[in-house]
Design a protein around this motif. Structure first.
Motif, PDB file in Angstrom:
ATOM      1  N   SER A   1       0.813  -1.214   0.000  1.00 26.25           N
ATOM      2  CA  SER A   1       0.000   0.000   0.000  1.00 26.25           C
ATOM      3  C   SER A   1       0.845   1.262   0.000  1.00 26.25           C
ATOM      4  CB  SER A   1      -0.934   0.014   1.217  1.00 26.25           C
ATOM      5  OG  SER A   1      -0.169   0.104   2.410  1.00 26.25           O
TER       6      SER A   1
ATOM      7  N   SER B   1       0.899   3.202   2.283  1.00 23.93           N
ATOM      8  CA  SER B   1       0.110   4.151   3.074  1.00 23.93           C
ATOM      9  C   SER B   1      -0.221   3.517   4.419  1.00 23.93           C
ATOM     10  CB  SER B   1      -1.201   4.505   2.351  1.00 23.93           C
ATOM     11  OG  SER B   1      -0.934   5.136   1.120  1.00 23.93           O
TER      12      SER B   1
ATOM     13  N   GLN C   1      -6.327   5.792  -0.994  1.00 27.35           N
ATOM     14  CA  GLN C   1      -6.168   4.924  -2.162  1.00 27.35           C
ATOM     15  C   GLN C   1      -7.489   4.345  -2.638  1.00 27.35           C
ATOM     16  OE1 GLN C   1      -3.226   2.195  -0.697  1.00 27.35           O
ATOM     17  NE2 GLN C   1      -1.546   3.255  -1.728  1.00 27.35           N
TER      18      GLN C   1
ATOM     19  N   GLU D   1      -8.743   4.145  -6.453  1.00 22.31           N
ATOM     20  CA  GLU D   1      -8.776   2.808  -7.049  1.00 22.31           C
ATOM     21  C   GLU D   1     -10.165   2.168  -6.981  1.00 22.31           C
ATOM     22  OE1 GLU D   1      -5.365   0.901  -5.237  1.00 22.31           O
ATOM     23  OE2 GLU D   1      -4.020   2.359  -6.152  1.00 22.31           O
TER      24      GLU D   1
ATOM     25  N   ARG E   1      -5.776  -2.254  -1.771  1.00 22.83           N
ATOM     26  CA  ARG E   1      -4.491  -2.655  -2.343  1.00 22.83           C
ATOM     27  C   ARG E   1      -4.124  -4.109  -2.020  1.00 22.83           C
ATOM     28  NH1 ARG E   1      -0.295   1.020  -3.924  1.00 22.83           N
ATOM     29  NH2 ARG E   1      -1.335   2.421  -5.377  1.00 22.83           N
TER      30      ARG E   1
END
Length: 307
Positions: free
Chosen positions: A90, A92, A99, A103, A108
């Protein structure tokens, strides 16, 4: 190699380190844990067990549970799972929502919070929440041969009362139709599996199938295929420590999964599973002394995925 002396020496060395790091105080029940607990358990594929410190005291395994829910979800839906959750690091924080927006509601990987919530939703299919939670518990009890493993109800309550960001993640993913059950049902499964309490001894034994090509060496039962064990280990290596996964791979060189309760499960393919517990966390939300202990163990044993 004298594993017992090695882990005793590691525990002794870390006892002289300054008491940096802090417990996960954003979950009130975890904030009450004595930050000075420390334990290591090493279970090898030949049935030997080595322990030091507080290795038999149960603690909240939190996100370490995601290794086992991922295993169950892959058993349920196989590679169809990857349509709903990715396999990339990630970069993050574990509870980031940024994200997800970029996305389109696909997390992720299965180890960040959003990904594990999707996994809980997968496991909930065809079940009531209580039955789903019971299935996860049964799996862990079967892996360890220890039917005392249970959920800490105070931690589960604390998670539910403070899990506002997780609710935001789940509702956001539901807007993209990536959560298919009522959000509170899916989150109920998620909060409860994060609140499972296990000791280092139990956790090391539970992880042995990943060290033994998918076979539980204690029972001889095949839990997953060799290929699936390899892939779960790969995800632990690349994603198991959130945005510090690369640093953990660099320093330790083993597949590992951390939890904000201070536990880390590490896998030595072909040889052993290691569980460490120390509630003091670093800035990335991983066990500070647990990470240091695994780095020392890897250095002294030469255990590494990279040779």
């Amino acid at each position: 190699m004298d594993i017992q002396k090695l882990i005793d020496d590691v525990a002794q060395a870390l006892s002289r380190y300054p008491n940096d790091g802090k417990v996960a105080d954003y979950i009130p029940q975890l904030a009450r844990v004595d930050p000075d607990h420390f334990g290591i358990a090493v279970a090898d594929v030949d049935g030997r067990l080595f322990t030091t410190g507080d290795a038999e005291i149960p603690f909240s395994i939190q996100s370490v549970s995601k290794v086992f829910t991922l295993t169950l979800a892959l058993g349920r839906v196989g590679d169809h799972l990857w349509k709903r959750v990715g396999r990339e690091p990630s970069g993050s924080p574990f509870n980031s929502i940024v994200q997800l927006e970029a996305e389109h509601g696909i997390p992720r990987n299965p180890f960040i919070n959003a990904g594990a919530i999707v996994i809980a939703d997968v496991l909930l299919s065809g079940h009531q929440p209580k039955a789903c939670i019971a299935e996860i518990l049964h799996f862990l009890r079967e892996l360890t041969g220890d039917f005392s493993i249970a959920i800490d109800p105070a931690v589960a309550r604390s998670e539910q009362e403070t899990g506002f960001r997780n609710r935001a993640l789940a509702n956001y993913m539901q807007s993209f139709k990536n959560i298919t059950h009522p959000v509170e049902h899916t989150l109920g499964v998620y909060f409860h599996h994060c609140a499972i309490a296990m000791s280092c001894v139990q956790l090391a034994r539970a992880g042995l199938y990943l060290a033994n090509n998918g076979v539980n060496p204690t029972t001889g039962f095949r839990v997953v295929t060799r290929e699936r064990a390899r892939r779960i280990n790969a995800l632990m290596m690349t994603c198991g420590h959130y945005d510090a996964s690369g640093d953990f791979a660099f320093r330790v060189g083993l597949p590992g999964k951390s939890g904000v309760g201070g536990g880390i499960l590490a896998i030595v393919p072909g040889q052993a599973a290691i569980a460490v517990w120390s509630p003091r966390l670093n800035k990335n939300g991983n066990s500070l002394f647990g990470s240091l202990a695994l780095e020392m163990i890897a250095e002294k044993t030469g255990w590494s995925t990279f040779g």
